[in-house]
Design a protein around this motif. Structure first.
Motif, PDB file in Angstrom:
ATOM      1  N   UNK A 172       0.806  -1.218   0.000  1.00  0.00           N
ATOM      2  CA  UNK A 172       0.000   0.000   0.000  1.00  0.00           C
ATOM      3  C   UNK A 172       0.838   1.266   0.000  1.00  0.00           C
ATOM      4  N   UNK A 173       1.877   1.315   0.841  1.00  0.00           N
ATOM      5  CA  UNK A 173       2.660   2.546   0.950  1.00  0.00           C
ATOM      6  C   UNK A 173       3.365   2.917  -0.360  1.00  0.00           C
ATOM      7  N   UNK A 174       4.078   1.974  -1.019  1.00  0.00           N
ATOM      8  CA  UNK A 174       4.676   2.342  -2.309  1.00  0.00           C
ATOM      9  C   UNK A 174       3.637   2.770  -3.339  1.00  0.00           C
ATOM     10  N   UNK A 175       2.477   2.109  -3.294  1.00  0.00           N
ATOM     11  CA  UNK A 175       1.437   2.474  -4.248  1.00  0.00           C
ATOM     12  C   UNK A 175       0.969   3.915  -4.028  1.00  0.00           C
ATOM     13  N   UNK A 176       0.780   4.268  -2.736  1.00  0.00           N
ATOM     14  CA  UNK A 176       0.359   5.639  -2.452  1.00  0.00           C
ATOM     15  C   UNK A 176       1.442   6.649  -2.851  1.00  0.00           C
ATOM     16  N   UNK A 177       2.702   6.279  -2.596  1.00  0.00           N
ATOM     17  CA  UNK A 177       3.797   7.166  -2.998  1.00  0.00           C
ATOM     18  C   UNK A 177       3.811   7.352  -4.513  1.00  0.00           C
ATOM     19  N   UNK A 178       3.620   6.243  -5.237  1.00  0.00           N
ATOM     20  CA  UNK A 178       3.613   6.317  -6.702  1.00  0.00           C
ATOM     21  C   UNK A 178       2.458   7.168  -7.197  1.00  0.00           C
ATOM     22  N   UNK A 179       1.274   6.955  -6.616  1.00  0.00           N
ATOM     23  CA  UNK A 179       0.106   7.744  -7.039  1.00  0.00           C
ATOM     24  C   UNK A 179       0.349   9.224  -6.767  1.00  0.00           C
ATOM     25  N   UNK A 180       0.927   9.523  -5.582  1.00  0.00           N
ATOM     26  CA  UNK A 180       1.235  10.925  -5.294  1.00  0.00           C
ATOM     27  C   UNK A 180       2.245  11.505  -6.257  1.00  0.00           C
ATOM     28  N   UNK A 181       3.273  10.693  -6.593  1.00  0.00           N
ATOM     29  CA  UNK A 181       4.286  11.163  -7.546  1.00  0.00           C
ATOM     30  C   UNK A 181       3.676  11.392  -8.922  1.00  0.00           C
ATOM     31  N   UNK A 182       2.805  10.467  -9.347  1.00  0.00           N
ATOM     32  CA  UNK A 182       2.150  10.632 -10.646  1.00  0.00           C
ATOM     33  C   UNK A 182       1.308  11.889 -10.660  1.00  0.00           C
ATOM     34  N   UNK A 183       0.577  12.110  -9.557  1.00  0.00           N
ATOM     35  CA  UNK A 183      -0.255  13.315  -9.470  1.00  0.00           C
ATOM     36  C   UNK A 183       0.605  14.574  -9.582  1.00  0.00           C
ATOM     37  N   UNK A 184       1.750  14.569  -8.882  1.00  0.00           N
ATOM     38  CA  UNK A 184       2.635  15.741  -8.938  1.00  0.00           C
ATOM     39  C   UNK A 184       3.197  15.936 -10.338  1.00  0.00           C
ATOM     40  N   UNK A 185       3.627  14.820 -10.966  1.00  0.00           N
ATOM     41  CA  UNK A 185       4.190  14.921 -12.320  1.00  0.00           C
ATOM     42  C   UNK A 185       3.143  15.417 -13.304  1.00  0.00           C
ATOM     43  N   UNK A 186       1.926  14.821 -13.218  1.00  0.00           N
ATOM     44  CA  UNK A 186       0.849  15.243 -14.124  1.00  0.00           C
ATOM     45  C   UNK A 186       0.521  16.715 -13.915  1.00  0.00           C
ATOM     46  N   UNK A 187       0.477  17.129 -12.656  1.00  0.00           N
ATOM     47  CA  UNK A 187       0.164  18.534 -12.358  1.00  0.00           C
ATOM     48  C   UNK A 187       1.204  19.469 -12.970  1.00  0.00           C
ATOM     49  N   UNK A 188       2.484  19.127 -12.738  1.00  0.00           N
ATOM     50  CA  UNK A 188       3.561  19.986 -13.264  1.00  0.00           C
ATOM     51  C   UNK A 188       3.560  19.992 -14.783  1.00  0.00           C
ATOM     52  N   UNK A 189       3.415  18.802 -15.372  1.00  0.00           N
ATOM     53  CA  UNK A 189       3.446  18.720 -16.834  1.00  0.00           C
ATOM     54  C   UNK A 189       2.262  19.435 -17.460  1.00  0.00           C
ATOM     55  N   UNK A 190       1.082  19.301 -16.845  1.00  0.00           N
ATOM     56  CA  UNK A 190      -0.093  20.007 -17.357  1.00  0.00           C
ATOM     57  C   UNK A 190       0.107  21.524 -17.290  1.00  0.00           C
ATOM     58  N   UNK A 191       0.689  21.977 -16.183  1.00  0.00           N
ATOM     59  CA  UNK A 191       0.955  23.410 -16.067  1.00  0.00           C
ATOM     60  C   UNK A 191       1.973  23.867 -17.108  1.00  0.00           C
TER      61      UNK A 191
END
Length: 453
Positions: free
Chosen positions: A12-31
């Motif tokens: 669970x913990x790595x999955x949550x970290x990955x999801x958070x990282x993906x969210x951050x990457x998507x946010x930055x890339x979208x911006x």
């Protein structure tokens, strides 16, 4: 802690970290993508507006040139010129203004109260010295300035782009401008769409995270192996949509250039030619005739340049007659502009190609020929197009100096580069191979065809 709970946490913990990282990457890339789209759109709109403003100023110069070039400096002649400029309006908010080089307002049809007033110290709300900078740009041979000015239809201070030229014999600065509220609106729309995309992605990620947590807690199973394939499919679909959007935008801009601006310029050219024909032959009119001829030459060059740009954006032959005809025209254009001998053989392409592979191969051919002209120092290029029911292949051969296809610096130089040409081909399920040595370089692009195609 029981082992099963440890296993759940380890999953669970790595999955949550990955999801958070993906969210951050998507946010930055979208911006970043939104910022890039905004810059590209703004520059594209500003470039078209610069060209439009220069055309208006050129038209105004043509309209007053007969009087201005007459050599007369009397007040009656100047008043005639002012009267002409006051009547030359375009759109709801388009007009021409005239100031002398000391900042005295001579013509301002939308704010007549300014005429006769000294405007040298006029500044917009940001402190920008509007009239001083316009005069300075005009004295330097003509130039653009961007500032805030009252828009006649709204009565509000609005961003404006103006172009000014100098009538040096009279000491006048003449110009016109276009208000840029539509540019601001377009930028705001992109920002809103970007925010919507980000919110949608974040909501999707949040839902995915909740579902994943519920699945992990309830079933204590491993990570779903299909996530990677799903992500790849989404990236591929996104890349395809980007390419499709680029081609659609190229088509739209090319159509507007050809059917809009080009036709207007042709109509203007006919009017000038008619005026030239109607102007009596005499020594007094010789200067006017020469000015008209010079203007016609410049207008003809402008029309040819617009048509060239329109063709580069989207070949009409590609849409109407297909890839073989478009490649032939492309080869002729390159040969005419560079002196490079370009031979095209399409005899082995007996099938009508679908739009997507035709556009992809045409863009690859464009970039390849551009690279050959810029870097290869070649004398001869051969284009061979062949197809069967399953695939279509484009082979481009040149006798240039050659290069190392794997060199990263070359792959990133100019245009879309070799790497992006390869990505274009692979996006359609095809491939791109290059073999190069001094005196002989071969580029082979192969794309699959559906049975229906």
């Amino acid at each position: 802690m029981r082992i099963k709970y440890k296993m759940v946490l380890l999953i669970l913990l790595p999955m949550l970290v990955v999801i958070g990282a993906i969210a951050a990457i998507v946010f930055v890339q979208e911006k970043q993508l939104a910022a890039q789209q905004t810059l590209v759109l703004e520059e594209s709109l500003l470039e078209s507006k610069r060209a439009e403003i220069m055309d208006y100023v050129s038209l105004a110069r043509t309209s007053i040139d007969l009087l201005y070039s007459s050599g007369r400096n009397d007040e009656a002649t100047k008043e005639q010129v002012k009267a002409i400029l006051r009547t030359m309006n375009f759109g709801q908010d388009g007009y021409f203004f005239v100031y002398d080089t000391q900042g005295l307002c001579l013509v301002h049809p939308r704010q007549t109260e300014l005429e006769g007033r000294q405007m040298w110290d006029k500044r917009d709300p940001t402190g920008f010295p509007v009239i001083q900078k316009l005069i300075e740009a005009a004295q330097q041979g003509g130039g653009f300035q961007r500032y805030l000015w009252i828009k006649p239809t709204s009565g509000k201070e609005t961003d404006k782009l103006a172009y000014a030229v100098l009538l040096d014999r009279w000491g006048w600065m003449m110009g016109t401008g276009i208000y840029l509220d539509d540019v601001a609106a377009a930028k705001a729309k992109i920002s809103q769409e970007s925010d919507k995309r980000i919110h949608g992605v974040m909501r999707s990620l949040a839902v995915t995270a909740v579902l994943a947590i519920l699945i992990v807690v309830a079933c204590a199973v491993a990570v779903n192996l299909s996530e990677q394939r799903s992500a790849d499919a989404k990236l591929t679909a996104m890349a395809r949509r980007v390419v499709t959007s680029q081609e659609d935008e190229r088509t739209r801009i090319a159509r507007e250039l050809h059917d809009g601006i080009s036709q207007q310029l042709v109509s203007t050219k006919y009017q000038i030619e008619l005026a030239q024909f109607q102007l009596p032959e005499s020594d007094e009119n010789r200067a006017a005739q020469q000015a008209l001829e010079k203007g016609l030459d410049g207008l003809g060059d402008t029309i040819a340049e617009i048509r060239r740009i329109s063709h580069d954006l989207r070949s009409s032959l590609l849409d109407n007659l297909g890839l073989p005809a478009a490649l032939g025209q492309l080869a002729n254009d390159v040969a005419a502009h560079t002196g490079l001998e370009v031979r095209v053989d399409v005899s082995r392409c007996q099938h009508k190609l679908p739009d997507t592979p035709a556009i992809t191969l045409f863009r690859i051919a464009q970039e390849a020929l551009t690279n050959i002209v810029k870097h290869a120092a070649a004398r001869q290029v051969d284009l061979l197009l062949s197809s069967d029911r399953r695939s279509v292949a484009l082979t481009i051969t040149d006798d240039g100096r050659g290069f190392a296809p794997e060199a990263e610096t070359y792959a990133q130089s100019g245009g879309i580069g070799l790497r992006n040409m390869r990505e274009r081909a692979e996006l359609e399920g095809g491939s791109l191979h290059i073999v190069s040595q001094p005196g002989h370089t071969v580029l082979l692009a192969t794309l699959p065809l559906s049975e229906a195609g």
